[in-house]
Design a protein around this motif. Structure first.
Motif: not given
Length: 248
Positions: A187-204
């Motif tokens: 569950x930690x991974x499933x919650x954290x993945x969208x957060x990491x993806x959002x941060x990465x897209x903002x950086x991109x």
């Protein structure tokens, strides 16, 4: 009657032992990615932080050790997926194969970054330091070195950034569905993945910095998930009730 019972118990135990070895290997490799990648980031700091590294005094041995640790981390990435594939394929073979593929892509991207930094070291040793380049030659070398470091920065975003989110979604889904580990871990991974993806897209798209506080906070849940699942698999293995249900 006793012989039959003993034989049945032994037959039931054998698959569990094989699965335990897969879990131990995957857990150990997950932890190796932590042990290797964190000091690697510190060791390669001179080439990342100094734009004139290629014509300066350099810290080549330190950077080479960092690149070697990144190489080890990339190989361990692949190993984590290969080790668990025979077990998690029982839950969903397509997702399991996707996890192996995503880990291989992540490792490949990391290795591109390693090669780019090794190229900077080679330029410094063969040209920058030996010829004492000045003027336009030095400027050209610095520009080339900065370009190679920029390649590494993008690989850091696309590999440990985007691909880590994909890995968490794939492997987290497999473990959550199968119950092979306590469900709060995936569950930690499933919650954290969208957060990491959002941060990465903002950086991109230039709205965030990879070293910002937001990037750090967005990384924590996925980092916690990987550390937790690696430790659990190494120490506990997979849950026996889930394995018994799959065999049945």
């Amino acid at each position: 009657m006793t012989t039959t019972t003993t034989g049945t118990a032994a037959a039931a135990q054998a698959p569990t032992d094989r699965t335990r070895n897969h879990a131990r290997a995957a857990g150990a490799l997950y932890l190796i990615t932590f042990v290797a990648s964190i000091p690697a980031l510190l060791l390669i700091a001179p080439v990342l932080d100094h734009t004139d590294y290629v014509v300066g005094a350099g810290a080549d041995t330190r950077v080479l050790w960092g690149c070697l640790l990144d190489f080890v981390s990339a190989m361990a990435c692949i190993g984590t997926a290969v080790a668990v594939f025979p077990v998690v394929r029982r839950t969903n073979e397509a997702l399991a194969l996707g996890f192996v593929t995503s880990r291989m892509v992540e490792a490949g991207i990391i290795l591109i970054g390693v090669v780019s930094l090794l190229s900077v070291v080679t330029l410094r040793q063969d040209i920058g330091a030996t010829t004492g380049a000045t003027g336009e030659d030095a400027a050209t070398l610095v520009t080339t070195g900065r370009a190679l470091v920029a390649v590494r920065d993008w690989t850091f975003l696309l590999g440990p950034g985007f691909m880590s989110a994909a890995n968490a979604l794939l492997f987290g889904t497999l473990l959550y569905r199968s119950g092979l580990v306590p469900r709060f871990i995936p569950a930690m991974g499933l919650v954290g993945a969208p957060l990491l993806l959002a941060s990465g897209l903002a950086t991109f798209f230039g709205h965030n910095d990879q070293l910002s506080a937001w990037s750090f906070l967005a990384t924590l849940p996925v980092a916690g998930w990987e550390l937790a699942v690696g430790t659990y698999m190494l120490v506990k293995g997979f849950r026996l009730r889930s394995l018994a249900g799959e065999r049945a």
